[in-house]
Motif scaffolding. Structure first.
Motif, PDB file in Angstrom:
ATOM      1  N   GLN A  56       0.850  -1.266  -0.005  1.00 48.56           N
ATOM      2  CA  GLN A  56       0.071  -0.062   0.252  1.00 48.56           C
ATOM      3  C   GLN A  56       0.806   1.161  -0.002  1.00 48.56           C
ATOM      4  N   ARG A  57       2.224   1.229   0.289  1.00 44.92           N
ATOM      5  CA  ARG A  57       2.923   2.403   0.322  1.00 44.92           C
ATOM      6  C   ARG A  57       3.077   2.935  -1.130  1.00 44.92           C
ATOM      7  N   GLN A  58       3.070   2.103  -2.201  1.00 45.17           N
ATOM      8  CA  GLN A  58       3.181   2.337  -3.493  1.00 45.17           C
ATOM      9  C   GLN A  58       1.757   2.484  -4.021  1.00 45.17           C
ATOM     10  N   LEU A  59       0.938   1.298  -3.627  1.00 40.67           N
ATOM     11  CA  LEU A  59      -0.515   1.159  -4.278  1.00 40.67           C
ATOM     12  C   LEU A  59      -1.498   1.250  -3.306  1.00 40.67           C
ATOM     13  N   PRO A  60      -2.063   2.490  -2.509  1.00 45.50           N
ATOM     14  CA  PRO A  60      -2.949   2.143  -1.694  1.00 45.50           C
ATOM     15  C   PRO A  60      -4.129   1.540  -1.749  1.00 45.50           C
ATOM     16  N   TRP A  61      -4.673   1.495  -3.116  1.00 45.22           N
ATOM     17  CA  TRP A  61      -5.905   0.720  -3.392  1.00 45.22           C
ATOM     18  C   TRP A  61      -5.945  -0.661  -3.206  1.00 45.22           C
ATOM     19  N   MET A  62      -4.516  -1.069  -2.846  1.00 47.61           N
ATOM     20  CA  MET A  62      -4.203  -2.669  -2.678  1.00 47.61           C
ATOM     21  C   MET A  62      -5.242  -2.930  -1.169  1.00 47.61           C
ATOM     22  N   ALA A  63      -5.456  -2.162  -0.557  1.00 46.35           N
ATOM     23  CA  ALA A  63      -6.410  -2.272   0.801  1.00 46.35           C
ATOM     24  C   ALA A  63      -7.704  -2.859   0.370  1.00 46.35           C
ATOM     25  N   THR A  64      -8.169  -2.506  -0.768  1.00 52.01           N
ATOM     26  CA  THR A  64      -9.693  -2.841  -0.871  1.00 52.01           C
ATOM     27  C   THR A  64      -9.737  -4.229  -1.741  1.00 52.01           C
ATOM     28  N   ILE A  65      -8.495  -4.690  -2.211  1.00 47.50           N
ATOM     29  CA  ILE A  65      -8.571  -6.357  -2.679  1.00 47.50           C
ATOM     30  C   ILE A  65      -8.797  -7.312  -1.199  1.00 47.50           C
ATOM     31  N   ARG A  66     -10.153  -7.958  -1.572  1.00 52.71           N
ATOM     32  CA  ARG A  66     -10.418  -8.722  -0.283  1.00 52.71           C
ATOM     33  C   ARG A  66     -10.129 -10.118  -0.556  1.00 52.71           C
ATOM     34  N   PRO A  67      -9.201 -10.756   0.325  1.00 51.58           N
ATOM     35  CA  PRO A  67      -8.942 -12.033   0.070  1.00 51.58           C
ATOM     36  C   PRO A  67     -10.085 -12.949   0.768  1.00 51.58           C
ATOM     37  N   GLN A  68     -10.495 -14.279   0.306  1.00 48.09           N
ATOM     38  CA  GLN A  68     -11.494 -15.109   0.926  1.00 48.09           C
ATOM     39  C   GLN A  68     -10.846 -16.326   0.784  1.00 48.09           C
ATOM     40  N   ILE A  69     -10.710 -17.126   1.925  1.00 44.48           N
ATOM     41  CA  ILE A  69      -9.937 -18.628   1.820  1.00 44.48           C
ATOM     42  C   ILE A  69     -10.899 -19.867   2.112  1.00 44.48           C
ATOM     43  N   ASP A  70     -11.035 -20.905   1.741  1.00 39.01           N
ATOM     44  CA  ASP A  70     -11.417 -21.926   2.008  1.00 39.01           C
ATOM     45  C   ASP A  70     -10.542 -23.110   1.970  1.00 39.01           C
ATOM     46  N   ALA A 122      -2.581 -11.471 -14.063  1.00 43.87           N
ATOM     47  CA  ALA A 122      -3.336 -10.685 -15.351  1.00 43.87           C
ATOM     48  C   ALA A 122      -4.546  -9.644 -14.524  1.00 43.87           C
ATOM     49  N   TRP A 123      -4.927 -10.712 -13.494  1.00 39.17           N
ATOM     50  CA  TRP A 123      -6.201  -9.996 -12.987  1.00 39.17           C
ATOM     51  C   TRP A 123      -5.594  -9.127 -11.865  1.00 39.17           C
ATOM     52  N   LEU A 124      -4.658  -9.129 -11.349  1.00 34.80           N
ATOM     53  CA  LEU A 124      -4.192  -8.264 -10.227  1.00 34.80           C
ATOM     54  C   LEU A 124      -3.283  -6.787 -10.983  1.00 34.80           C
ATOM     55  N   SER A 125      -2.978  -7.270 -12.181  1.00 36.29           N
ATOM     56  CA  SER A 125      -2.209  -6.231 -12.902  1.00 36.29           C
ATOM     57  C   SER A 125      -3.255  -5.239 -13.459  1.00 36.29           C
ATOM     58  N   ALA A 126      -4.596  -5.552 -13.846  1.00 35.39           N
ATOM     59  CA  ALA A 126      -5.716  -4.835 -14.292  1.00 35.39           C
ATOM     60  C   ALA A 126      -6.332  -4.157 -13.309  1.00 35.39           C
ATOM     61  N   ILE A 127      -6.425  -4.568 -12.068  1.00 34.50           N
ATOM     62  CA  ILE A 127      -6.833  -4.167 -10.927  1.00 34.50           C
ATOM     63  C   ILE A 127      -5.944  -2.965 -10.457  1.00 34.50           C
ATOM     64  N   LEU A 128      -4.691  -3.255 -10.324  1.00 38.22           N
ATOM     65  CA  LEU A 128      -3.928  -2.268  -9.689  1.00 38.22           C
ATOM     66  C   LEU A 128      -3.435  -1.372 -10.832  1.00 38.22           C
ATOM     67  N   LYS A 129      -3.427  -1.552 -12.397  1.00 37.38           N
ATOM     68  CA  LYS A 129      -2.984  -0.803 -13.106  1.00 37.38           C
ATOM     69  C   LYS A 129      -1.348  -0.661 -13.216  1.00 37.38           C
ATOM     70  N   GLN A 130      -0.657  -1.865 -12.962  1.00 34.50           N
ATOM     71  CA  GLN A 130       0.671  -1.970 -12.995  1.00 34.50           C
ATOM     72  C   GLN A 130       0.991  -3.136 -13.333  1.00 34.50           C
ATOM     73  N   LYS A 131       2.165  -3.624 -13.915  1.00 28.12           N
ATOM     74  CA  LYS A 131       2.582  -5.142 -14.049  1.00 28.12           C
ATOM     75  C   LYS A 131       2.905  -5.718 -12.885  1.00 28.12           C
TER      76      LYS A 131
END
Length: 294
Positions: A56-70, A122-131
């Motif tokens: 989040q220091r570089q990409l603060p919107w990482m905070a809104t990515i919500r993991p779910q585990i099972d 690809a999913w994360l890169s699209a969400i975070l707008k960075q490779k």
């Protein structure tokens, strides 16, 4: 006066470093921190094309990515960023039976890791707008916490990390947050929730900043040892729901929480390690017996 009635107020696990946490009612204690459903804290990490960790220091919107585990998958949701984008699901599988496929770095430490593949990247890169790419910690790799801090704990403990910054468990105190919020309001600021500090264990029944003087907290079948106050970075200024940067809280903390003995670091919370009871359960509501460090 030191309080002898301390309780676990809340627990949180962060499967992916710098993404949202998961509130828990109980967790298993391991040498590398909390675990639930076989998944450890900061077991995954986002890295750039060079294998360096991204937070989040570089990409603060990482905070809104919500993991779910099972038991079968890690699923990532990003409803605040891209409502129309379907979640990304990564099957857990028997990854430990494979060979690690990536070399990554976190705070200068080189780690073997498992790259989770092109679809997750690809999913994360699209969400975070960075490779970027998603990697999972190799459990065969030992990333040892600072021995200078842990060697004196109960005969010397080898505390481990996955992708946490430096220690396996971060502890925060409800009363310390209440004191900070009083100061923020006096300065005309809005109060902030405890999740801004991203702790694993939050305790109640401890006076503001009394955690500075903790040596250990002893539960019914486990112990946590305090090893180092936590120096804060700008992340507590990021809204963990929206990913937006707000006014800094460090300027307020700086006025009374800067520590000359830690190179002027602004401290909030305590880094702790498991000093007994690896494999035992810690639960919200647990009563803890404090031992003080004077």
């Amino acid at each position: 006066m030191m309080n002898d009635s301390v309780h676990v107020a809340s627990l949180a696990l962060y499967p992916v470093k710098s993404c949202a946490g998961i509130a828990l009612e109980s967790a298993t204690l391991t040498a590398a921190g909390l675990m639930t459903q076989g998944i450890g804290d900061r077991e995954w990490m986002v890295v750039n094309q060079s294998g360096e960790f991204v937070t989040q220091r570089q990409l603060p919107w990482m905070a809104t990515i919500r993991p779910q585990i099972d038991t079968t998958a890690l699923t990532l949701h990003a409803p605040s960023i891209a409502r129309s984008v379907a979640p990304c699901s990564i099957r857990l599988g028997e990854f430990a039976l494979r060979s690690p496929t990536a070399q990554v770095r976190v705070w200068g430490h080189a780690c073997a890791a498992f790259d989770e593949g092109d679809e997750a990247a690809a999913w994360l890169s699209a969400i975070l707008k960075q490779k970027v790419r998603l990697v999972r910690f190799d459990p065969a790799h030992q990333r040892v916490a600072n021995r200078e801090r842990t060697r004196g704990k109960d005969g010397g403990i080898t505390a481990l990390n996955r992708f946490s910054d430096g220690y396996p468990i971060l502890l925060a105190n409800e009363a310390s947050l209440a004191d900070l919020n009083d100061r923020l309001q006096e300065a005309g600021r809005e109060v902030i929730p405890i999740n801004r500090f991203r702790p694993n264990v939050v305790v109640s029944g401890v006076a503001p900043y009394e955690e500075d003087h903790l040596a250990r907290l002893l539960g019914h079948s486990y112990g946590l040892a305090a090893v180092k106050p936590c120096a804060r970075c700008p992340i507590p200024s990021i809204d963990q729901t929206s990913g937006e940067r707000g006014p800094s809280v460090l300027d307020i903390l700086q006025t009374y929480r800067a520590r000359d003995d830690f190179d002027g670091g602004v401290m909030f919370g305590q880094n702790v390690i498991v000093c007994g009871g690896v494999g035992q359960e810690i639960r919200v509501g647990d009563s803890l017996q404090p031992e003080w460090n004077f």
